[in-house]
Every structure is written in C-alpha cells, then in structure tokens.
Scaffold this active site. Structure first.
Site, mmCIF file in Angstrom:
data_model
loop_
_atom_site.group_PDB
_atom_site.id
_atom_site.type_symbol
_atom_site.label_atom_id
_atom_site.label_comp_id
_atom_site.label_asym_id
_atom_site.label_seq_id
_atom_site.Cartn_x
_atom_site.Cartn_y
_atom_site.Cartn_z
ATOM 1 N N ASP A 33 0.846 -1.200 0.000
ATOM 2 C CA ASP A 33 0.000 0.000 0.000
ATOM 3 C C ASP A 33 0.876 1.243 0.000
ATOM 4 O O ASP A 33 1.956 1.238 0.595
ATOM 5 C CB ASP A 33 -0.911 -0.005 1.257
ATOM 6 C CG ASP A 33 -2.182 0.791 1.051
ATOM 7 O OD1 ASP A 33 -2.078 2.024 0.891
ATOM 8 O OD2 ASP A 33 -3.257 0.187 1.039
ATOM 9 N N LYS B 31 2.457 -12.773 -14.357
ATOM 10 C CA LYS B 31 2.979 -13.539 -15.505
ATOM 11 C C LYS B 31 4.311 -14.191 -15.138
ATOM 12 O O LYS B 31 4.528 -15.377 -15.388
ATOM 13 C CB LYS B 31 3.155 -12.564 -16.684
ATOM 14 C CG LYS B 31 3.627 -13.178 -17.966
ATOM 15 C CD LYS B 31 3.709 -12.071 -19.019
ATOM 16 C CE LYS B 31 4.892 -12.281 -19.939
ATOM 17 N NZ LYS B 31 5.342 -11.036 -20.554
ATOM 18 N N TYR C 173 -11.738 7.261 -12.873
ATOM 19 C CA TYR C 173 -12.003 6.024 -12.137
ATOM 20 C C TYR C 173 -12.674 5.003 -13.058
ATOM 21 O O TYR C 173 -12.198 3.873 -13.207
ATOM 22 C CB TYR C 173 -12.894 6.354 -10.940
ATOM 23 C CG TYR C 173 -13.179 5.181 -10.031
ATOM 24 C CD1 TYR C 173 -12.206 4.681 -9.167
ATOM 25 C CD2 TYR C 173 -14.432 4.574 -10.026
ATOM 26 C CE1 TYR C 173 -12.477 3.610 -8.313
ATOM 27 C CE2 TYR C 173 -14.708 3.511 -9.170
ATOM 28 C CZ TYR C 173 -13.731 3.035 -8.319
ATOM 29 O OH TYR C 173 -14.006 1.975 -7.483
ATOM 30 N N LYS D 145 -10.765 1.761 -14.608
ATOM 31 C CA LYS D 145 -11.171 0.394 -14.238
ATOM 32 C C LYS D 145 -11.570 -0.407 -15.476
ATOM 33 O O LYS D 145 -11.354 -1.618 -15.535
ATOM 34 C CB LYS D 145 -12.344 0.453 -13.250
ATOM 35 C CG LYS D 145 -11.965 0.964 -11.866
ATOM 36 C CD LYS D 145 -11.257 -0.120 -11.056
ATOM 37 C CE LYS D 145 -11.042 0.322 -9.615
ATOM 38 N NZ LYS D 145 -10.365 -0.691 -8.814
ATOM 39 N N ARG E 9 -18.172 9.234 1.042
ATOM 40 C CA ARG E 9 -19.124 8.229 0.579
ATOM 41 C C ARG E 9 -20.385 8.308 1.428
ATOM 42 O O ARG E 9 -20.358 8.741 2.582
ATOM 43 C CB ARG E 9 -18.497 6.826 0.628
ATOM 44 C CG ARG E 9 -17.571 6.629 -0.558
ATOM 45 C CD ARG E 9 -17.145 5.196 -0.715
ATOM 46 N NE ARG E 9 -15.901 4.915 -0.019
ATOM 47 C CZ ARG E 9 -15.185 3.813 -0.218
ATOM 48 N NH1 ARG E 9 -15.589 2.908 -1.084
ATOM 49 N NH2 ARG E 9 -14.064 3.615 0.441
#
Ligand code: NAD
Ligand code: UDP
Ligand code: UDP
Length: 344
Positions: free
Chosen positions: A37, A109, A149, A153, A190
């Site tokens: 993070d 990968k 955003y 995405k 939010r």
C-alpha cells in the site's frame, strides 16, 4: 499450518477499507499475507492489529511502479474508491488502475500467480439497463470528472482479459457494487460514512439531488466472502462477475434509516447532485449465485448497526477530527517506495 502448505498471498491496497478486511480473513485462513500500500487513502491503523502476526508483512509501495516479489496469488485492490479521493489527483487514479494493472499482471505472468482484480459497478456508468448484469456494456462518460475512475477500471479489465488470452494468465475479475462497513474512511465523502458521521454529530444529513437515486449496499464481510470464493474457483472462471447486495434503496431511505438507528436529531438537507451521478444501481448476481453459491447474508440494518458502532468508537477517540485534518489535502507527491501521504 505447515510451511509448505501456506500460500503467499499479496493484497495491493491492503491498508484500505476492503483490503484490511481481506488481509484479516486471508491470515485467519492460514496464508502468508503481503500487504502492499502507498497509504494514499489507507492507513496503518487499519492493519496495526495484524502486524504482530509473523505471517503478515507490510510493504509501502506505489503499484504504478514495478514490483518484484514472489507470490502465489494477487488480489489487486489498490485504487482510491470514493469520488472525492479519486478526483483529488485524477491522473494518478488512472495511472493506478492502468499502470498498476500492467505491473501486477507482469508480476503474475513472471510468478505464474493467480490474479484477482477489484473492478467496479462503475464500469456500467449511468445504466439504461436495470438491474445490471455482466453482459451489459455500460454507459460511461469518457471525459467527465468520474472518468478517471470508471475508464481506468474499464481499461484494467481490458488488460486482464488480454493477459488472459495472450499469456494464459489465471484471472478473476470482480465487479464490486457499493460496499460499506467498519474502517471506511470517515471523511471520504461516501454516502454511508457521511450519513453516519453526520447523524452521530447531530449535523444536517446531506442528500444530493432529490435523494431518489438508488444504490444497493453490501456489508464488507459478505463482500470478502465473495472475493475468496471467486479466487478459489476453477481456472475456467475468469469473471467478470458482479458481487453486491441486491437490496436496492433510495438515498433518502438510507438517510432515514441511519437517523432512526442512531436516534439522531439531524435534519435532512438537499445539496446539488454531482455531475454524472448514476441514478440507479442494483446488481444482478445470478452468475455469482450459480458459480460461487454465494449471496450476501447481512441485512442493511444489521450492517449499519455494526458500522455505526465503529464510527461511535472513532468519534469518541477524536480520530475523525485527526483524519479530517490529515485528509485535506490527503496526499503529497507520490513515487516509488516513498511515502505518499505526509502522515503515513
Ligand atoms: P480504499 O480507498 O479504502 O482502499 C484503497 C487502498 O489502495 C488504500 O489503502 C490506498 O492507500 C491504496 N492505494 C491507492 N493507490 C495506490 C497505489 N498507487 N499503490 C498502492 N496502493 C494504493 O477503498 P476501498 O473501498 O477499500 O476499495 C478497494 C478496491 O475496491 C478499490 O480498487 C475500489 O475501486 C474497489 N471497489 C470498492 C467499492 C466499495 O464500495 N468500497 C466498490 C467498487 C469497487
Ligand atoms: N513487472 C513487475 N514485476 C514483475 C514482472 C514485471 O512489476 O515481477 C512489471 C514490469 O515493469 C513490466 C510490466 O510488469 O513492464 C509488464 O510485464 P510484462 O512481462 O507483461 O511486459 P514487459 O516486461 O515485456 O514490458
Ligand atoms: N450521496 C448523498 N450524500 C452524501 C454522499 C453521497 O446524497 O453525503 C449520494 C451520491 O450523490 C450518490 C450516492 O449517495 O448518489 C452514493 O454515493 P457514494 O459516493 O457513496 O458512491 P457512488 O456514487 O460511487 O455509488
């Protein structure tokens, strides 16, 4: 668990709201967990209780830069998720989704790791189809304030499917619908965190628009269960797969429920609707029900009560005032393994 049976699982964005719950669950399931993070929106407080485990490691790193570690599974959750956070530095938001996906896919990968992508219902934009199933291709504005955003995405999904087709990567793409619970950032704007904090402080509850737009709210524990079940599916299962609660509520209903559950004296006030705010959103989870035998089990009232208790604890400790100071602005310049937030 014996050493050789432990999986090495990496969670990017592991210090955030969903990531910290996922790290907790993966540790409890007997895995070695590497939390990666850059602390843009996540905090060490969210994972402080995990640091004492010898099976948990924390790495400060920005996934827009390459990362060389050895892992068996990757959950790619790194990305600011609330509109005020992802619009604070929109270019970095797109870089996190796109460059971050390329780096994590490159890592998968090389190590042959299975990789999960935290995609979003925002890939459907402001939908003309209701409820939204995975076949619906969406109605997204490519140039608006939410586009960094939404389109980031969408491009990440494209990259996941191209790496799957071109390099045979084992991918799992989840389209997550609005999720709430303890450890949401108190000032992320939010709706659930805003309404609860406003109600607990007896401040006005801010309804954007007329409050008749809808969302479907999933409690965090249900969502994490969905993540784990999707990751454990056969290699043929790639997604994209909707994960969310099908209970659809108007924002006004949510406000009234929060006022009732908190016993607040707050009044409802109306504010302008943000640009491109989707009017309706409800997941069709037929696919997840069939393939994962999964559906949310925590009703909204029960999930809200748990979330309210969490925010009561934060408010009484004064932590929301502290994070309010810290989150404005929430970050300083990002880069490599360096700190991306002044306090992190
Ligand atoms: P959050 O903001 O709490 O967590 C995101 C985490 O990613 C934070 O810890 C942040 O510091 C970290 N991060 C951001 N940019 C990074 C970078 N470049 N490198 C490394 N770390 C970085 O948000 P959340 O609600 O926990 O969301 C987690 C994921 O789930 C996100 O990808 C989000 O898009 C997706 N999602 C969430 C919801 C929801 O309702 N919570 C809905 C749809 C999708
Ligand atoms: N990468 C990484 N860790 C790894 C392997 C790759 O961060 O363990 C990054 C690297 O920066 C690379 C990207 O992932 O640019 C994509 O890797 P890929 O192998 O697909 O492409 P290439 O290396 O050919 O650019
Ligand atoms: N919203 C609101 N008041 C607030 C915060 C949000 O009415 O204080 C509305 C917002 O306009 C949107 C819905 O609640 O219609 C959900 O917003 P959120 O930012 O939580 O998520 P998203 O729009 O990404 O689904």
């Amino acid at each position: 668990m014996p050493k050789f049976t432990r999986k090495r699982v990496m969670v990017t964005g592991g210090a955030g709201f969903l990531g910290s719950h996922l790290c907790e669950r993966l540790l409890a399931n007997g895995n070695d967990v590497l939390c990666v993070d850059n602390f843009f929106t996540g905090t060490k407080d969210n994972i402080a209780h995990l640091l004492e485990s010898s099976h948990f490691e924390l790495l400060r790193h920005d996934i827009t830069f390459p990362l060389y570690v050895e892992v068996d599974e990757i959950y790619n959750l790194a990305c600011p998720a609330s509109p005020i956070h992802y619009q604070f530095d929109p270019v970095q938001t797109t870089k996190t989704s796109v460059h971050g996906a390329i780096n994590m896919l490159g890592l998968a990968k090389r190590t042959k790791a299975k990789i999960f992508q935290a995609s979003t219902s925002e890939v459907y934009g402001d939908p003309e189809v209701h409820p939204q199933s995975e076949e619906y291709m969406g109605r997204v504005n490519p140039i608006g304030p939410r586009s960094c955003y939404d389109e980031g995405k969408r491009c990440a999904e494209t990259l996941f499917f191209d790496y799957h087709r071109q390099h045979k990567l084992r991918i799992k793409v989840a389209r997550i619908f609005n999720t709430y619970g303890p450890r949401m950032h108190p000032n992320d704007g939010r709706v659930v965190s805003n309404f609860i904090v406003q109600a607990l402080k007896n401040e006005p509850i801010t309804l954007y628009g007329n409050g008749m737009q809808t969302r479907s709210f999933c409690y965090v524990d249900d969502m994490v269960e969905g993540f784990i079940r999707l990751m454990e599916t056969e290699d043929e299962v790639t997604g994209p797969m909707n994960l969310g609660n099908t209970g659809e509520f108007t924002i006004r209903q949510l406000a009234e429920l929060v006022v009732q559950l908190t016993g607040s004296r707050s009044k409802l006030v109306f504010k302008p609707l943000p640009i491109d705010d989707p009017r309706r959103r409800q997941p069709d989870i037929t696919l997840a029900r069939r393939v994962l035998q999964w559906e949310p089990v925590v009703p909204l009232t029960e999930g809200l009560e748990k979330t309210i208790r969490y925010f009561e604890g934060l408010l009484s400790s004064g932590a929301t005032e502290d994070s309010r100071r810290r989150s404005s602005p929430p970050l300083v310049a990002t880069g490599g393994n360096t700190a991306s937030r002044a306090d992190a």
